[in-house]
Design an enzyme around this catalytic site. Structure first.
Site, PDB file in Angstrom:
ATOM      1  N   ASP A  86       0.890  -1.155   0.000  1.00 40.41           N
ATOM      2  CA  ASP A  86       0.000   0.000   0.000  1.00 40.41           C
ATOM      3  C   ASP A  86       0.931   1.208   0.000  1.00 40.41           C
ATOM      4  O   ASP A  86       1.599   1.476   0.998  1.00 40.41           O
ATOM      5  CB  ASP A  86      -0.867   0.003   1.263  1.00 40.41           C
ATOM      6  N   HIS A  87       0.985   1.918  -1.118  1.00 40.55           N
ATOM      7  CA  HIS A  87       2.063   2.906  -1.235  1.00 40.55           C
ATOM      8  C   HIS A  87       1.909   4.075  -0.265  1.00 40.55           C
ATOM      9  O   HIS A  87       2.846   4.834  -0.065  1.00 40.55           O
ATOM     10  CB  HIS A  87       2.231   3.374  -2.682  1.00 40.55           C
ATOM     11  N   HIS A 125      -5.645   2.791   1.416  1.00 35.64           N
ATOM     12  CA  HIS A 125      -4.882   3.972   1.848  1.00 35.64           C
ATOM     13  C   HIS A 125      -5.500   4.648   3.086  1.00 35.64           C
ATOM     14  O   HIS A 125      -4.814   4.947   4.059  1.00 35.64           O
ATOM     15  CB  HIS A 125      -4.826   5.006   0.721  1.00 35.64           C
TER      16      HIS A 125
HETATM   17  C1  BG6 Z   1      -3.960   4.876  -6.129  1.00 33.88           C
HETATM   18  C2  BG6 Z   1      -5.347   4.995  -6.681  1.00 33.88           C
HETATM   19  O1  BG6 Z   1      -3.840   3.738  -5.321  1.00 33.88           O
HETATM   20  O2  BG6 Z   1      -3.656   6.035  -5.364  1.00 33.88           O
HETATM   21  C3  BG6 Z   1      -5.475   6.250  -7.528  1.00 33.88           C
HETATM   22  O3  BG6 Z   1      -5.651   3.846  -7.454  1.00 33.88           O
HETATM   23  C4  BG6 Z   1      -5.048   7.458  -6.739  1.00 33.88           C
HETATM   24  O4  BG6 Z   1      -6.802   6.412  -8.015  1.00 33.88           O
HETATM   25  C5  BG6 Z   1      -3.695   7.235  -6.105  1.00 33.88           C
HETATM   26  O5  BG6 Z   1      -4.994   8.562  -7.621  1.00 33.88           O
HETATM   27  C6  BG6 Z   1      -3.349   8.361  -5.163  1.00 33.88           C
HETATM   28  O6  BG6 Z   1      -2.021   8.240  -4.758  1.00 33.88           O
HETATM   29  P1  BG6 Z   1      -1.193   9.514  -4.329  1.00 33.88           P
HETATM   30  O7  BG6 Z   1       0.100   8.966  -3.855  1.00 33.88           O
HETATM   31  O8  BG6 Z   1      -1.086  10.386  -5.534  1.00 33.88           O
HETATM   32  O9  BG6 Z   1      -2.004  10.171  -3.248  1.00 33.88           O
END
Ligand code: BG6
Length: 500
Positions: free
Chosen positions: A176-177, A239
């Site tokens: 989960d990034h 997230h």
């Molecule tokens: C991804 C989603 O996991 O996270 C996207 O699939 C979203 O829809 C993105 O835009 C948001 O990531 P960050 O790091 O730009 O907040």
């Protein structure tokens, strides 16, 4: 590192730049190699050329010839059909053997599944069937799976069961990034590495918590995936729940992977499941209409590429969560996320209770400022403490002021994709920042009843918010019913830093 989906978007935008940043900062071992695997047939040399071009575009490499050569020397490619090609997996096996022998690399492999989730089990099964999945003779085999991990509780359970027949939980890294973001990791240090916050981090002092992940972008080129997923599935069980659990969890007994994840899991178990009634009253959905963002007209969701013109998919979701434990009883956690909102901003807002007014009754102060801690996750990372101060002058008047800590000011600019730490942790075998099977399932357990109600009763008022706004009116009503208001963020950097 074996990357399945090596010619895809994630690899070029995130994985290669992250590996590059790790190498630049001296965090990569020299006996390391990459085997890219994609559907396209191409020679390793062609793949290297693509990688160089992508690094230039997405990692901002500029003439760093030595480092780029370092990467090229270690990058290989093989292509074929993931589904039914026995040859592909035999080729991967041969390539891994040759690359390891030529570079004196111990045969420790980690596989990155940057591929559609319906291929996860199938590809893993083939890796295992080819003798490349079993850990033996001290060699490790780790598997990183990208989100989405299932699309509801049943599918997540099934996927976990399929993978756990092939691998042990220890080998599985569900990524989960958001957990790779600095401020998200800092939450643990902020809460548990300081003595002044934890004593007030509970229902006695905190009125409520707000978590916002707002994006300015629309669905871009991902209409195909997004139209069948929607904002809730895309952002909340993963997230946003990571942010909820790190904000709400009890101090773990240690920083080892299972101690931290045990505490996170307890929060997920304590979040009250939504009854169909709750799904109607405590969950809000929205879909963006045309509007203006950064003085540019942008189209409605229903007219985006690969989106059905009558689509009922939500691009905005807000929930009121109740965490039923001793620390958080009666402290609502309001969470929201949406595309095409007024600004890109992710934050956690801890809203404290009001101080008693007694002392100020005979002064010209009409209302006391409430205290708030804002944890800014992106785009600029930092923490703000909001409190009241006396305004200078003979009359007692109160003004609201902010005390700001900004990462860049203190630690300098860190160029990061958010994947660096996660890839590094996988290499050293630390799974703290990855999701465990039970956590994924608990998260789906919370949101699946809402998805069911939303599917059974399609939204009748879509599109219900203009692009460039803060989302649908119902989301404001969700809080105003409780006498509360969303903290909508203005872009911070411009306000605080005078332009040079
Ligand atoms: C991804 C989603 O996991 O996270 C996207 O699939 C979203 O829809 C993105 O835009 C948001 O990531 P960050 O790091 O730009 O907040």
């Amino acid at each position: 590192m074996v990357i399945f989906g090596a010619t895809g978007d994630l690899t070029k935008r995130k994985l290669f730049p992250a590996l590059y940043n790790l190498a630049k900062d001296g965090h990569m071992p020299s006996n390391f190699a990459i085997v890219g695997v994609g559907r396209q047939e191409m020679l390793s040399d062609e793949f290297r050329d693509q990688m160089i071009a992508n690094l230039k575009e997405f990692a901002g490499t500029n003439g760093d010839h030595e480092l780029i050569k370092w990467f090229c020397d270690r990058t290989h490619y093989t292509g074929g059909d993931f589904n039914d090609d026995k040859k592909l997996f035999a080729d991967i096996k041969d390539m891994l053997r040759d690359v390891c022998a030529a570079n004196k690399i111990p045969e420790n492999f980690f596989y990155y599944m940057a591929i559609p989730p319906d291929l996860f089990a199938n590809v893993t099964e083939k890796i295992v069937a080819n003798g490349l999945g079993k850990e033996e003779d001290g060699k490790w085999r780790r598997f990183i799976f990208e989100k989405p991990f299932g699309h509801d509780l049943d599918s997540a359970k099934q996927l976990n069961a399929e993978l756990l027949q092939l691998l042990s939980e220890r080998q599985i890294y569900r990524i989960d990034h958001y957990l790779g973001k600095e401020t998200v990791q800092n939450l643990l240090v902020f809460r548990f590495g300081n003595s002044i916050f934890e004593p007030i981090w509970n229902r006695n002092f905190i009125d409520h918590v707000q978590i916002t992940v707002a994006e300015k972008l629309g669905v871009e080129l991902r209409g195909g995936y997004y139209d069948s997923a929607g904002a809730l599935r895309d952002m909340i069980p993963n997230h946003i729940f990571q942010l909820v659990t790190l904000t709400a969890m009890e101090p773990p007994v240690s920083f080892d992977a299972d101690s931290v994840r045990d505490e996170q899991a307890k929060i997920l178990q304590a979040i009250q499941p939504f009854s169909p009634e709750d799904a109607l009253h405590c969950a809000v959905r929205g879909q963006y209409d045309a509007g203006t963002i950064d003085e540019r007209s942008v189209p409605a969701y229903r007219t985006e590429e690969k989106v059905a013109p009558t689509s009922n998919t939500e691009t905005y979701a807000a929930l009121k969560l109740a965490i039923d434990n001793w620390r958080w009883a009666d402290v609502p956690f309001y969470v929201r996320t949406g595309k095409r909102l007024a600004t890109k901003h992710s934050s956690i807002v801890i809203q404290f209770k009001k101080a008693p007014f007694v002392l100020f009754r005979d002064t010209s102060i009409e209302r006391l400022t409430t205290n708030r801690i804002e944890i800014h996750i992106q785009p600029d990372e930092g923490i703000t403490l909001h409190f009241g101060a006396k305004m200078p002058g003979p009359v007692v008047k109160m003004g609201a002021v902010d005390m700001d800590f900004n990462y860049v000011d203190h630690f300098g600019e860190q160029i990061s994709t958010g994947y660096e730490r996660l890839l590094f942790d996988c290499m050293i075998g630390d799974a703290t920042l990855f999701q465990r099977a039970d956590m994924v399932e608990s998260s789906w357990r919370i949101v699946t009843p809402i998805l069911d109600v939303w599917q059974a009763i399609p939204a009748r008022n879509f599109p219900n918010y203009a692009s460039g706004s803060w989302g649908p009116q119902e989301a404001d009503d969700l809080l105003s019913r409780d006498g509360r208001k969303w903290k909508n963020e203005e872009p911070r950097i411009d306000m605080r830093r005078p332009k040079q």
